[in-house]
Design an enzyme around this catalytic site. Structure first.
Site, short mmCIF file in Angstrom:
data_model
loop_
_atom_site.label_atom_id
_atom_site.label_comp_id
_atom_site.label_asym_id
_atom_site.label_seq_id
_atom_site.Cartn_x
_atom_site.Cartn_y
_atom_site.Cartn_z
N GLU A 1 0.81 -1.22 0.00
CA GLU A 1 0.00 0.00 0.00
C GLU A 1 0.85 1.27 0.00
O GLU A 1 0.36 2.36 0.32
CB GLU A 1 -0.93 0.00 1.21
CG GLU A 1 -1.90 -1.18 1.22
CD GLU A 1 -2.77 -1.19 2.45
OE1 GLU A 1 -3.71 -0.37 2.52
OE2 GLU A 1 -2.53 -2.00 3.36
N SER B 1 -6.33 -2.52 1.16
CA SER B 1 -6.58 -1.87 -0.14
C SER B 1 -7.02 -2.86 -1.21
O SER B 1 -6.74 -2.69 -2.39
CB SER B 1 -5.33 -1.10 -0.60
OG SER B 1 -5.11 0.03 0.20
N TYR C 1 -9.39 3.78 -5.63
CA TYR C 1 -8.37 4.80 -5.79
C TYR C 1 -8.28 5.45 -7.17
O TYR C 1 -7.61 6.46 -7.32
CB TYR C 1 -7.00 4.20 -5.44
CG TYR C 1 -6.93 3.68 -4.03
CD1 TYR C 1 -7.05 4.53 -2.95
CD2 TYR C 1 -6.79 2.32 -3.78
CE1 TYR C 1 -7.01 4.06 -1.64
CE2 TYR C 1 -6.74 1.83 -2.49
CZ TYR C 1 -6.85 2.71 -1.42
OH TYR C 1 -6.82 2.23 -0.15
N ARG D 1 -11.25 3.13 11.06
CA ARG D 1 -12.43 2.96 10.21
C ARG D 1 -12.86 1.50 10.28
O ARG D 1 -12.03 0.60 10.20
CB ARG D 1 -12.10 3.33 8.77
CG ARG D 1 -13.32 3.73 7.95
CD ARG D 1 -12.97 3.87 6.47
NE ARG D 1 -12.81 2.56 5.86
CZ ARG D 1 -11.79 2.20 5.08
NH1 ARG D 1 -10.82 3.05 4.81
NH2 ARG D 1 -11.74 0.99 4.57
N ASP E 1 -15.29 -1.39 8.63
CA ASP E 1 -16.08 -1.76 7.45
C ASP E 1 -17.18 -2.74 7.85
O ASP E 1 -16.93 -3.69 8.61
CB ASP E 1 -15.18 -2.39 6.38
CG ASP E 1 -14.16 -1.39 5.85
OD1 ASP E 1 -14.39 -0.18 5.98
OD2 ASP E 1 -13.13 -1.83 5.30
N GLU F 1 -14.04 -5.69 8.90
CA GLU F 1 -12.65 -5.49 9.28
C GLU F 1 -12.47 -4.08 9.81
O GLU F 1 -13.33 -3.22 9.69
CB GLU F 1 -11.70 -5.75 8.11
CG GLU F 1 -11.89 -4.84 6.91
CD GLU F 1 -10.95 -5.21 5.77
OE1 GLU F 1 -9.84 -4.65 5.73
OE2 GLU F 1 -11.32 -6.06 4.94
N ASN G 1 -9.67 -0.77 9.94
CA ASN G 1 -8.48 -0.12 9.38
C ASN G 1 -7.96 0.85 10.43
O ASN G 1 -8.67 1.78 10.83
CB ASN G 1 -8.82 0.64 8.10
CG ASN G 1 -9.27 -0.30 6.99
OD1 ASN G 1 -8.45 -0.80 6.25
ND2 ASN G 1 -10.57 -0.55 6.92
N GLY H 1 -7.04 5.47 4.79
CA GLY H 1 -6.61 6.38 3.74
C GLY H 1 -7.08 7.80 3.97
O GLY H 1 -8.15 8.04 4.54
#
Length: 320
Positions: free
Chosen positions: A30, A158, A224, A263, A265, A278, A280, A284
């Site tokens: 990443e 990612s 992205y 974050r 999900d 999951e 993070n 990002g």
């Protein structure tokens, strides 16, 4: 989102932060995303008067700390040692404050399989899955769950190495990847009720985002590169559902040993249930990223967001 009370800033003088190393880049898969995120964070901190500078990777950070140039670290190094507890343990040992969850939360949530096992033990809902050890039988795992499924590495981000498998004809690329991948994989039930994410900022769960990719799958390109992915924020029209998904995300974040910011999900089952997917721990911060979109919904601009994240590294603010 009138039900989310954003507290006032607790630090108003940028000099309180001292010299801030914005850790970016590194050597994980990443890296490019991290360089993008890191530049955005650096620009935001500099605009706020913070004495910030970029550092690419852990070895360079160690050198800067040894040289006495670092008072605290804004970690935006995605994946690898930036999120697996290695960096956090290093900085904790050296007494250098840093953003994001600590050693336990970082190490645990980098491993999707063990995060899901913790959630199961805590009685929190997550999608059905089968662990595939290195060199294990991917086909048997997929057949145990039944189609459709996702196959993904347990410790990548990612959407790296993720395969969408709707039938036997889709298996070949995943099998080929599994034959050379050195780590664990998991086969995970594919859910069709909607894909969501919820940012955590301290004790706040921000408004959810519903992700609607044009091709039906939120892969690396959709995250992205593509400009046609829709991000609906708040992600749910029903206030009760919105409150439930935010509460679940915060519970999942805390159960995984996390604090600070991150974050979570979440997917929705076709029957309406929300299921944790999951966490993070260094999300990002690019133009396509979701945490800034959620923060903006409650009046927190990008510079303000970066400041609030950095505030958490000051003990009297973080409460630790």
């Amino acid at each position: 989102m009138s039900d989310i009370a954003v507290p006032p800033l607790r630090i108003t003088d940028a000099l309180r932060f001292g010299r801030v190393a914005v850790l970016l880049g590194g050597v994980s898969s990443e890296r490019e995303v991290s360089l993008n995120s890191g530049q955005n964070v650096l620009d935001a901190l500099l605009a706020g008067g913070v004495q910030a500078f970029a550092v690419d990777g852990v070895p360079a950070l160690v050198e800067a700390i040894r040289a006495g140039k670092v008072d605290r670290v804004f970690n935006i190094m995605h994946g690898g040692d930036g999120e697996n507890g290695v960096l956090q343990g290093l900085l904790q040992s050296l007494g250098v404050p840093y953003t994001g969850p600590g050693v336990l939360g970082s190490a645990l949530t980098m491993d999707k399989i063990r995060t899901k096992q913790v959630w199961q033990a805590a009685g929190l809902p997550t999608a059905s899955f089968v662990r595939i050890p290195a060199g294990g039988d991917l086909l048997a795992a997929v057949r145990t769950l039944g189609f459709p499924v996702f196959v993904k590495p347990s410790a990548e981000g990612s959407s790296v190495g993720v395969f969408k498998i709707e039938g036997e004809a889709d298996l070949a690329p995943a099998v080929a990847f599994a034959s050379t991948y050195p780590g664990e994989l998991l086969a995970e039930q594919m859910l069709t009720g909607g894909e969501f994410t919820v940012a955590i900022l301290g004790d706040l769960a921000l408004p959810s985002v519903r992700i609607v990719p044009a091709n039906g799958w939120y892969d690396y390109h959709a995250k992205y590169i593509a400009e046609d992915t829709q991000y609906l924020c708040p992600g749910l029209d029903d206030a009760g559902d919105e409150a439930r998904i935010r509460a679940l995300a915060l519970d999942g974040f805390r159960a995984a040993g996390c604090s600070g910011w991150g974050r979570v999900d979440v997917m929705r089952h076709a029957d309406g249930r929300f299921l944790l997917m999951e966490v993070n721990t260094a999300p990002g911060m690019t133009s396509h990223s979701l945490v800034p979109k959620e923060a903006a919904q409650v009046g927190i601009g990008f510079e303000d967001l970066c400041w609030r994240i950095l505030e958490q590294t000051v003990p009297e603010v973080a409460g630790r």
